[in-house]
Design a protein around this motif. Structure first.
Motif, short mmCIF file in Angstrom:
data_model
loop_
_atom_site.label_atom_id
_atom_site.label_comp_id
_atom_site.label_asym_id
_atom_site.label_seq_id
_atom_site.Cartn_x
_atom_site.Cartn_y
_atom_site.Cartn_z
N ALA A 54 0.68 -0.18 11.32
CA ALA A 54 2.02 -0.76 11.14
C ALA A 54 2.15 -1.34 9.74
CB ALA A 54 2.26 -1.85 12.18
N GLY A 55 3.28 -1.08 9.12
CA GLY A 55 3.55 -1.60 7.80
C GLY A 55 3.17 -0.65 6.67
N GLY A 89 0.39 -13.71 9.95
CA GLY A 89 -0.43 -13.09 10.98
C GLY A 89 -0.48 -11.58 10.89
N ILE A 90 0.35 -11.00 10.05
CA ILE A 90 0.37 -9.54 9.88
C ILE A 90 -0.58 -9.18 8.76
CG2 ILE A 90 1.78 -7.54 9.31
CD1 ILE A 90 4.18 -9.07 10.45
N ALA A 91 -1.55 -8.37 9.08
CA ALA A 91 -2.53 -7.96 8.07
C ALA A 91 -1.87 -6.98 7.11
CB ALA A 91 -3.74 -7.31 8.74
N GLU A 92 -1.82 -7.35 5.87
CA GLU A 92 -1.24 -6.48 4.84
C GLU A 92 -2.33 -6.13 3.83
OE1 GLU A 92 2.12 -8.52 3.21
OE2 GLU A 92 3.40 -7.97 4.88
N ARG A 93 -3.45 -5.72 4.32
CA ARG A 93 -4.56 -5.44 3.42
C ARG A 93 -4.88 -3.95 3.43
NH1 ARG A 93 -7.06 -8.30 7.86
NH2 ARG A 93 -8.51 -6.97 8.98
N ASN A 94 -5.49 -3.53 2.36
CA ASN A 94 -5.95 -2.15 2.26
C ASN A 94 -7.10 -1.93 3.24
OD1 ASN A 94 -4.12 -1.88 0.18
ND2 ASN A 94 -5.64 -2.16 -1.42
#
Length: 144
Positions: A54-55, A89-94
């Protein structure tokens, strides 16, 4: 975490070194469980890996198959530094996730819908490796 020493197995098992190397490598590294994924067996020779991405847009995800390794990478553009989060809380990492594939397994397609990446795999066993029926042609006694 416990370390397992496969050295005694190397001394007594001939030809299984690839299997032991695979077990050693998989016990040594973890990637934190991100992103989560499922592995589904759809039929005897068809599989599907489903990853929750997601994202991420399709352009931000890279799939590569190199020999028996499937590598899935997700790279997001640099985050906007001006945002101030009260809670994030949303992981926005590579990420980079590697899957060791069995012999003769290849990726046949990938789709993305509703934040899920689906990677379809198929095992194609070469004709020479498939079981074959051997006919029995009677007696092999030599006539004198």
């Amino acid at each position: 975490m416990r370390n397992v020493d496969f050295t005694p197995l190397y001394r007594s098992a001939i030809g299984f070194d690839r299997l032991f190397n695979l077990m050693e490598n998989n016990t040594a590294k973890t990637n934190g469980g991100y992103p989560p994924y499922n592995i589904e067996q759809k039929s005897e020779h068809n599989y599907r890996i489903t990853m929750a991405v997601a994202g991420f847009a399709e352009e931000q995800i890279d799939l590569t198959q190199h020999e028996n390794m499937l590598i899935v990478r997700g790279e997001r553009p640099d985050a906007d530094e001006t945002k101030t989060y009260l809670y994030q809380g949303i992981a926005e990492r590579n990420f980079e996730r590697k899957f060791q594939l069995a012999d003769y397994v290849k990726v046949v397609g990938a789709t993305m819908e509703n934040g899920l990446l689906h990677v379809d795999l198929e095992r194609e066993i070469p004709e020479a490796m498939q079981p074959r029926k051997i006919a029995i042609n009677g007696s092999n006694l030599l006539e004198s």
